[in-house]
Design a protein around this motif. Structure first.
Motif, mmCIF file in Angstrom:
data_model
loop_
_atom_site.group_PDB
_atom_site.id
_atom_site.type_symbol
_atom_site.label_atom_id
_atom_site.label_comp_id
_atom_site.label_asym_id
_atom_site.label_seq_id
_atom_site.Cartn_x
_atom_site.Cartn_y
_atom_site.Cartn_z
ATOM 1 N N VAL A 49 0.842 -1.203 0.000
ATOM 2 C CA VAL A 49 0.000 0.000 0.000
ATOM 3 C C VAL A 49 0.876 1.250 0.000
ATOM 4 C CG1 VAL A 49 -1.757 1.287 1.267
ATOM 5 C CG2 VAL A 49 -1.900 -1.211 1.119
ATOM 6 N N ALA A 50 1.961 1.214 0.750
ATOM 7 C CA ALA A 50 2.871 2.360 0.788
ATOM 8 C C ALA A 50 3.467 2.649 -0.586
ATOM 9 C CB ALA A 50 3.985 2.120 1.804
ATOM 10 N N TYR A 51 3.679 1.597 -1.368
ATOM 11 C CA TYR A 51 4.208 1.770 -2.721
ATOM 12 C C TYR A 51 3.138 2.213 -3.719
ATOM 13 C CZ TYR A 51 8.980 0.002 -2.084
ATOM 14 O OH TYR A 51 10.306 -0.148 -1.725
ATOM 15 N N GLY A 52 1.880 2.231 -3.281
ATOM 16 C CA GLY A 52 0.834 2.742 -4.157
ATOM 17 C C GLY A 52 -0.136 1.718 -4.695
ATOM 18 N N LEU A 77 -3.432 3.612 5.923
ATOM 19 C CA LEU A 77 -2.267 4.008 5.139
ATOM 20 C C LEU A 77 -2.692 4.443 3.744
ATOM 21 C CD1 LEU A 77 0.781 4.275 4.906
ATOM 22 C CD2 LEU A 77 0.913 1.827 4.388
ATOM 23 N N TRP A 78 -3.643 3.745 3.148
ATOM 24 C CA TRP A 78 -4.126 4.108 1.816
ATOM 25 C C TRP A 78 -4.709 5.526 1.840
ATOM 26 C CZ3 TRP A 78 -8.501 5.509 -0.899
ATOM 27 C CH2 TRP A 78 -8.456 5.329 -2.288
ATOM 28 N N THR A 79 -5.467 5.829 2.874
ATOM 29 C CA THR A 79 -6.054 7.165 3.005
ATOM 30 C C THR A 79 -4.972 8.235 3.137
ATOM 31 O OG1 THR A 79 -8.036 6.258 4.051
ATOM 32 C CG2 THR A 79 -7.618 8.601 4.373
ATOM 33 N N LEU A 80 -3.932 7.934 3.918
ATOM 34 C CA LEU A 80 -2.839 8.886 4.098
ATOM 35 C C LEU A 80 -2.118 9.188 2.790
ATOM 36 C CD1 LEU A 80 -1.252 7.606 7.443
ATOM 37 C CD2 LEU A 80 -2.479 9.775 7.092
ATOM 38 N N ARG A 81 -2.082 8.224 1.887
ATOM 39 C CA ARG A 81 -1.355 8.397 0.630
ATOM 40 C C ARG A 81 -2.142 9.171 -0.421
ATOM 41 N NH1 ARG A 81 0.246 5.710 -2.743
ATOM 42 N NH2 ARG A 81 2.387 6.355 -3.014
ATOM 43 N N GLN A 82 -3.442 9.406 -0.180
ATOM 44 C CA GLN A 82 -4.238 10.102 -1.186
ATOM 45 C C GLN A 82 -3.937 11.587 -1.208
ATOM 46 O OE1 GLN A 82 -5.801 7.932 -3.256
ATOM 47 N NE2 GLN A 82 -4.689 6.635 -1.784
ATOM 48 N N ASP A 130 -3.352 -0.476 -5.421
ATOM 49 C CA ASP A 130 -4.784 -0.181 -5.405
ATOM 50 C C ASP A 130 -5.571 -1.251 -4.655
ATOM 51 O OD1 ASP A 130 -4.860 2.169 -7.384
ATOM 52 O OD2 ASP A 130 -3.790 0.626 -8.519
#
Length: 347
Positions: A295-298, A337-342, A300
């Motif tokens: 997830v940190a790498y992006g 973590l996914w939310t943080l990356r948006q 989906d």
């Protein structure tokens, strides 16, 4: 690649464009996207006269010529606007989590039923279940067609869409006839071009999604994307790319984890990336960290093996399946973590 001004060409317009390209040794392949249908020119699209004649039609917006070995999968393709939805999740708008057993035990169907309810409760959006299994040893359990009925019953009981791997055309058509929502192409068949073509033809007029895993042996990123092109070129753009670790293995892991290729894929293609951390590392205690790294790498989405009682499972479940409790915590952290990356939305 031909982009009409409207959502799609009328039959008369399609016939007119086809009549233009055929004398140049080309054909047309409609690709039905979520927003509109585009038309791939099959053959050598470099002839200027052919392109000029198409561009001169008043119902054509433009003709894009993408010089790429995978022109449909290329991120510059008009398919970049295509969105893939599985169940209630649209890839790119929410983290997709697929979870379930490596192998369905036809003698103990309740394990899958219980697992299906448990992974749904844990927050998974779709159920995976191995009906047929590729095995190095010919005497190992190869799966059972009876498991397909068990998988579909789990779908009926939970409402979760289901994912099953197919390895040949017989399995492909059995899965489609049963109503499987996602077909999985495993690492051993990732470059089986005959199977990829067969899948492309079979799902061309369906909404079925194909989860394409990366080949077992480390190969170029372009090779992985081009494998997806085989499927999409028949008209269905619902393909997800799935890094799952490659050979040779990294000492201590089942494979060489490759979730870090996600940004490289996204530089080249629009296709969503769904990482399989279970096969990457091959040990349950390592899976949560690998999932978060993906997830940190992006990524989906994630495809995670889980079982209500891993020690009583078959196939890989005893060593790499998560319990529902661990799965639930992993999903919770992954979604945070996914939310943080948006990107931050500004008004």
């Amino acid at each position: 690649m031909i982009l009409p001004k409207s959502n799609r060409l009328t039959p008369a317009q399609l016939a007119e464009v086809t009549a233009i390209v055929e004398p140049f040794g080309c054909g047309l392949q409609p690709i039905v996207g979520a927003v509109r249908t585009i038309y791939a020119i099959v053959g050598d699209e470099r002839d200027e006269l052919m392109i000029t004649r198409i561009e001169g039609l008043d119902y054509i917006e433009r003709v894009d010529r993408i010089q790429s070995p995978h022109k449909l999968m290329d991120r510059r393709s008009d398919l970049a606007s295509h969105r893939i939805t599985l169940g209630s999740v649209t890839l790119g708008e929410e983290l997709l989590v697929i979870a379930g057993q490596c192998t369905i035990d036809p003698k103990n169907p309740n394990f899958l039923y219980e697992t299906a309810h448990a992974v749904k409760e844990a927050g998974a959006n779709a159920l995976r279940g191995g009906v047929w299994k590729p095995r190095t040893n010919p005497y190992s359990f190869q799966g059972d067609v009876k498991s397909l009925d068990i998988l579909m019953e789990a779908h009926r009981r939970t409402g979760l869409p289901v994912d099953a791997e197919v390895m040949d055309e017989t399995q492909l058509h059995l899965a489609l006839d049963a109503g499987v929502h996602m077909l999985q192409v495993g690492a051993r068949n990732a470059l089986n071009y005959s199977l990829l073509r067969a899948i492309g033809r079979a799902v061309a007029d369906r909404k079925t999604i194909v989860l394409l895993k990366r080949g077992l042996h480390m190969g170029p990123i372009s090779e992985f994307i081009s494998a997806a092109e085989y499927i999409v070129s028949f008209g269905n753009p619902n393909v997800l790319l799935c890094p799952r670790g490659t050979a040779p293995a990294l000492d201590g892991y089942r494979n060489h984890p490759d979730e870090s290729i996600t940004p490289l894929l996204k530089e080249k293609t629009w296709a969503p990336v769904v990482v399989d951390p279970s096969h990457s590392v091959g040990k349950a205690s390592y899976v949560p960290a690998c999932a978060l790294a993906a997830v940190a790498y992006g990524a989906d989405g994630l495809c995670i093996e889980a079982h209500v009682q891993p020690s009583k499972g078959i196939g890989d479940d005893p060593k790499q399946a998560l319990t529902p409790e661990v799965l639930g915590e992993t999903i919770r952290q992954a979604r945070q973590l996914w939310t943080l990356r948006q990107p931050v939305k500004t008004s």
